[in-house]
Enzyme design. Structure first.
Site, PDB file in Angstrom:
ATOM      1  N   GLY A   1      31.218  48.731  90.232  1.00 15.60           N
ATOM      2  CA  GLY A   1      32.314  49.010  89.302  1.00 15.60           C
ATOM      3  C   GLY A   1      32.111  50.287  88.516  1.00 15.60           C
TER       4      GLY A   1
ATOM      5  N   SER B   1      33.552  53.409  89.031  1.00 20.01           N
ATOM      6  CA  SER B   1      34.546  54.472  89.192  1.00 20.01           C
ATOM      7  C   SER B   1      35.187  54.875  87.866  1.00 20.01           C
ATOM      8  CB  SER B   1      35.643  54.029  90.177  1.00 20.01           C
ATOM      9  OG  SER B   1      36.353  52.909  89.673  1.00 20.01           O
TER      10      SER B   1
ATOM     11  N   VAL C   1      32.971  43.291  95.122  1.00 22.71           N
ATOM     12  CA  VAL C   1      31.718  42.595  94.825  1.00 22.71           C
ATOM     13  C   VAL C   1      31.847  41.080  94.899  1.00 22.71           C
ATOM     14  CG1 VAL C   1      30.783  44.470  93.412  1.00 22.71           C
ATOM     15  CG2 VAL C   1      32.161  42.669  92.334  1.00 22.71           C
TER      16      VAL C   1
ATOM     17  N   ASN D   1      27.647  45.805  87.174  1.00 21.12           N
ATOM     18  CA  ASN D   1      28.547  46.152  86.072  1.00 21.12           C
ATOM     19  C   ASN D   1      29.982  45.680  86.314  1.00 21.12           C
ATOM     20  OD1 ASN D   1      29.576  47.990  83.742  1.00 21.12           O
ATOM     21  ND2 ASN D   1      30.691  48.726  85.533  1.00 21.12           N
TER      22      ASN D   1
ATOM     23  N   TYR E   1      35.980  34.268  80.478  1.00 21.39           N
ATOM     24  CA  TYR E   1      35.125  35.455  80.374  1.00 21.39           C
ATOM     25  C   TYR E   1      33.800  35.107  79.693  1.00 21.39           C
ATOM     26  CZ  TYR E   1      33.916  40.372  79.542  1.00 21.39           C
ATOM     27  OH  TYR E   1      33.284  41.598  79.536  1.00 21.39           O
TER      28      TYR E   1
ATOM     29  N   GLU F   1      14.914  39.630  79.692  1.00 15.38           N
ATOM     30  CA  GLU F   1      15.343  39.869  78.321  1.00 15.38           C
ATOM     31  C   GLU F   1      16.821  40.253  78.245  1.00 15.38           C
ATOM     32  OE1 GLU F   1      13.955  39.397  75.348  1.00 15.38           O
ATOM     33  OE2 GLU F   1      12.309  38.451  76.449  1.00 15.38           O
TER      34      GLU F   1
END
Length: 248
Positions: free
Chosen positions: A12, A14, A64, A90, A155, A237
């Site tokens: 991701g 672009s 993806v 991402n 989300y 982490e």
């Protein structure tokens, strides 16, 4: 910043934060594979920016959330470069609405695009990186995955899942010399946030101790640190890049 590996795939990338991550990593000398799903022209523009600055980049298009496509994409990179040193998961989407009105398809579309896709990337990168006993993966989650947010049940679940999943991958991959970490950005100034009204921006800013939105480069530099040799003893982490909005 020092890197022992030579290449990185940024999904991701672009536009937005992903594009900035690609540019920053190229600036540190990595060959960057710029991934896109539908923005081919934008991806080529990011590549052109990197090349004009003396960096090295290639464009690779796939969805993806398509397991076969993601798997084949990583195989193509390894075939071209002989390895995959780093991965930044991402890519992601939103599909906001209140939970009472959210259909299961609305929920699962975000889970598949954000969480399942990151799982595919983490799994396939481990397979590729184990051959050299070296690698580092950064998953871009969100402050919403830590705090929740009205209208973003799907989300929040997807990004909270990314945080927990990353820890499990870190445990499984540590003996193979592969590290997995997460970044949780807060409110970052992008094309999406630029469309918000000044009133809404002010309301959000009032909740941020540093009194401003972050910028994509700040997320990109944090990503670079977690990928780099400078964080060689850090795995599992979560690095918060949120201006102090969530310190828990």
């Amino acid at each position: 910043m020092r890197f022992s590996g030579k290449n990185v795939l940024v999904t991701g990338s672009s536009r937005g934060i992903g594009a900035e991550i690609a540019k920053v990593l190229a600036g540190y000398g990595l060959k960057v594979w710029i991934n896109y799903r539908s923005g081919a022209d934008a991806a080529e523009a990011v590549k052109a920016d990197i090349l004009s600055s003396g960096g090295e980049a290639e464009v690779i298009g796939f969805d993806v959330s398509d397991e076969a496509a993601f798997t084949n994409g990583i195989k193509s990179i390894v075939a071209a470069d002989g390895e995959l040193s780093y991965l930044v998961n991402n890519a992601g989407i939103t599909n906001d609405k209140l939970a009472m009105r959210m259909k299961i398809d609305d929920f699962m579309s975000v889970i598949n695009a954000n969480l399942a896709s990151a799982f595919i990337g983490c799994r396939e990168s481990m397979k590729a990186m184990r051959k050299k006993k070296f690698g580092s993966v950064v998953n871009i989650a969100s402050i919403v995955g830590e705090t929740g947010n009205a209208g973003q049940t799907n989300y929040a679940a997807s990004k909270g899942g990314v945080i927990a999943m990353t820890k499990s991958f870190a445990i499984e991959a540590a003996s193979s010399g592969i590290r997995y970490n997460t970044i949780t950005p807060g409110f970052i100034a992008t094309d999406m946030t630029n469309e918000l009204s000044d009133e809404i921006k002010d309301a959000f800013t009032s909740k941020i101790p540093m009194g401003r939105f972050g910028n994509p480069q700040e997320v990109a530099e944090a990503t670079a640190f977690l990928l780099s040799d400078h964080s060689s003893y850090i795995t599992g982490e979560t690095l918060k890049v949120n201006g102090g909005m969530n310190m828990a």
